[in-house]
Enzyme design. Structure first.
Site, PDB file in Angstrom:
ATOM      1  N   HIS A   1       1.258   4.968  -2.392  1.00  0.00           N
ATOM      2  CA  HIS A   1       0.724   5.881  -3.664  1.00  0.00           C
ATOM      3  C   HIS A   1       2.023   6.166  -4.230  1.00  0.00           C
ATOM      4  CE1 HIS A   1      -3.419   5.896  -2.355  1.00  0.00           C
ATOM      5  NE2 HIS A   1      -2.891   5.790  -1.064  1.00  0.00           N
TER       6      HIS A   1
ATOM      7  N   ASP B   1       2.184   4.054   3.124  1.00  0.00           N
ATOM      8  CA  ASP B   1       1.284   4.806   2.420  1.00  0.00           C
ATOM      9  C   ASP B   1       1.609   5.837   1.423  1.00  0.00           C
ATOM     10  OD1 ASP B   1      -1.459   5.761   1.869  1.00  0.00           O
ATOM     11  OD2 ASP B   1      -1.862   6.458   3.784  1.00  0.00           O
ATOM     12  N   ASP B   2       1.945   7.299   2.378  1.00  0.00           N
ATOM     13  CA  ASP B   2       2.783   8.176   1.657  1.00  0.00           C
ATOM     14  C   ASP B   2       3.711   8.506   2.443  1.00  0.00           C
ATOM     15  OD1 ASP B   2       0.070   8.821  -0.241  1.00  0.00           O
ATOM     16  OD2 ASP B   2      -0.714   8.758   1.485  1.00  0.00           O
TER      17      ASP B   2
ATOM     18  N   HIS C   1      -9.688   1.855  -0.536  1.00  0.00           N
ATOM     19  CA  HIS C   1      -9.669   2.455   0.802  1.00  0.00           C
ATOM     20  C   HIS C   1     -10.764   2.499   1.451  1.00  0.00           C
ATOM     21  CE1 HIS C   1      -5.921   3.819  -0.917  1.00  0.00           C
ATOM     22  NE2 HIS C   1      -5.636   4.513  -0.081  1.00  0.00           N
TER      23      HIS C   1
ATOM     24  N   GLU D   1     -10.658   3.875   7.186  1.00  0.00           N
ATOM     25  CA  GLU D   1      -9.674   4.818   7.793  1.00  0.00           C
ATOM     26  C   GLU D   1     -10.441   6.004   8.323  1.00  0.00           C
ATOM     27  OE1 GLU D   1      -5.630   7.424   6.144  1.00  0.00           O
ATOM     28  OE2 GLU D   1      -7.399   6.827   4.778  1.00  0.00           O
TER      29      GLU D   1
ATOM     30  N   HIS E   1       0.901  -1.137  -0.048  1.00  0.00           N
ATOM     31  CA  HIS E   1      -0.197  -0.104  -0.002  1.00  0.00           C
ATOM     32  C   HIS E   1       1.019   1.187  -0.070  1.00  0.00           C
ATOM     33  CE1 HIS E   1      -4.043   1.909   1.238  1.00  0.00           C
ATOM     34  NE2 HIS E   1      -3.006   3.059   1.325  1.00  0.00           N
TER      35      HIS E   1
END
Length: 330
Positions: free
Chosen positions: A14, A273-274, A192, A195, A12
């Site tokens: 981006h 994630d990021d 997603h 969250e 996961h």
């Protein structure tokens, strides 16, 4: 070998969200674009909350305008992954940012991304697969264009389809058509949920989009019946603890439910994630999990096994990656 030195699998991440701030600042300077408002005094990304994070994310992405930009981005991101000893990574790619959802333009961007990924596999051994992802707050009609991009480029590199963006916009079921398109093309599915949306968003994702993986999904813990359903069905959660803490979903690492979910039999994986937005790496994720929950090497080996089983790749790739996970003591 320490826990943080273990080979790792990440499911996961981006691609744009993993862009190092220095890379984006350099690209902005080349293009004479003023992005000063999205960085703090140390040069890191600056945002107030999740919705401001989305604004800053899209501002940073605005300087990525050509396939060559994405080629350079992919190399920069994979170099960071290699530094954390990630041997296999799946990256969310947004055709909306890579050609505006136009199939021909997307194919050009994708070719550049794949070229960089292939080079990094030869040079550093990291394997990358791509998951085209629609942006929820861009709406269902735009999602159909994203699904068409995914349909037209499905293959060894493009192996999945997903959705990110603002969970407050619409419902999972609004995007059923796009996900049906992707499923019919043979793509594997994730979205997603859980969250910012509560447990009901996870239920909606499984019921309406029939996904096999959930991005985040951690708020399922608020409904133990749902937790048991996830465990029984074998739905895999792509958990990003550092992201959840940085964005305030949980106040601190000890509040995070990943250990409770795992103890109740839910299949969990760990990702960033990021990462530069959350000052995270896969090394720091492993380190924080070990420190917070007392997890040992066997726990992280099990996480990798779960992630490899859940990876959106073919069996030949899976077997090759399994060899990369072998440690000298194995």
């Amino acid at each position: 070998m320490s826990i943080t030195d273990l080979p790792k699998i990440e499911l996961h991440m981006h691609l744009e969200g993993a862009a190092p701030p220095a890379f984006i600042r350099g690209l902005a300077a080349e293009k004479k674009a003023d992005l000063s408002g999205i960085f703090d005094e140390r040069g890191a990304y600056k945002y107030k909350d999740f919705w401001d994070f989305l604004r800053v994310y899209e501002a940073a992405t605005s300087v990525l305008k050509t396939p060559q930009d994405y080629y350079r981005l992919t190399r920069a991101v994979l170099e960071e992954s290699v530094a954390s000893n990630v041997v296999y990574t799946e990256s969310f790619l947004a055709p909306d940012f890579c050609g505006g959802g136009d199939v021909a333009a997307w194919a050009d961007y994708l070719a550049a991304i794949k070229q960089a990924a292939d080079e990094m596999e030869r040079e550093a051994g990291i394997v990358m697969r791509a998951i085209p992802t629609c942006v929820r707050h861009f709406g269902p009609d735009q999602a159909k264009k994203t699904a068409q991009c995914a349909q037209e480029t499905v293959g060894d590199f493009v192996t999945g389809f997903g959705m990110g963006g603002d969970e407050a916009m619409g419902k999972q079921g609004d995007f059923k058509y796009a996900f049906d398109m992707a499923r019919e093309a043979g793509l594997r599915l994730t979205t997603h949920a859980g969250e910012w949306g509560g447990p009901e968003s996870v239920r909606d994702a499984i019921r309406d989009l029939k996904v096999e993986r959930i991005g985040h999904g951690v708020r399922a813990i608020e409904d133990l019946g749902l937790v048991d359903e996830l465990a029984e069905a074998g739905v895999v959660l792509e958990v990003c603890p550092g992201s959840n803490v940085a964005l305030g979903v949980y106040a601190k690492w000890s509040d995070h439910p990943i250990a409770k979910l795992r103890e109740r039999g839910v299949k969990v994986t760990v990702s960033t994630d990021d990462p530069p937005f959350f000052h995270s790496t896969m090394r720091s994720e492993f380190d924080n999990l070990a420190e917070t929950f007392g997890w040992e090497e066997a726990d992280f080996v099990a996480l990798n096994t779960t992630a490899l089983d859940a990876a959106f790749c073919d069996n030949a790739t899976r077997e090759a990656v399994a060899k990369k996970l072998e440690t000298p003591d194995a």
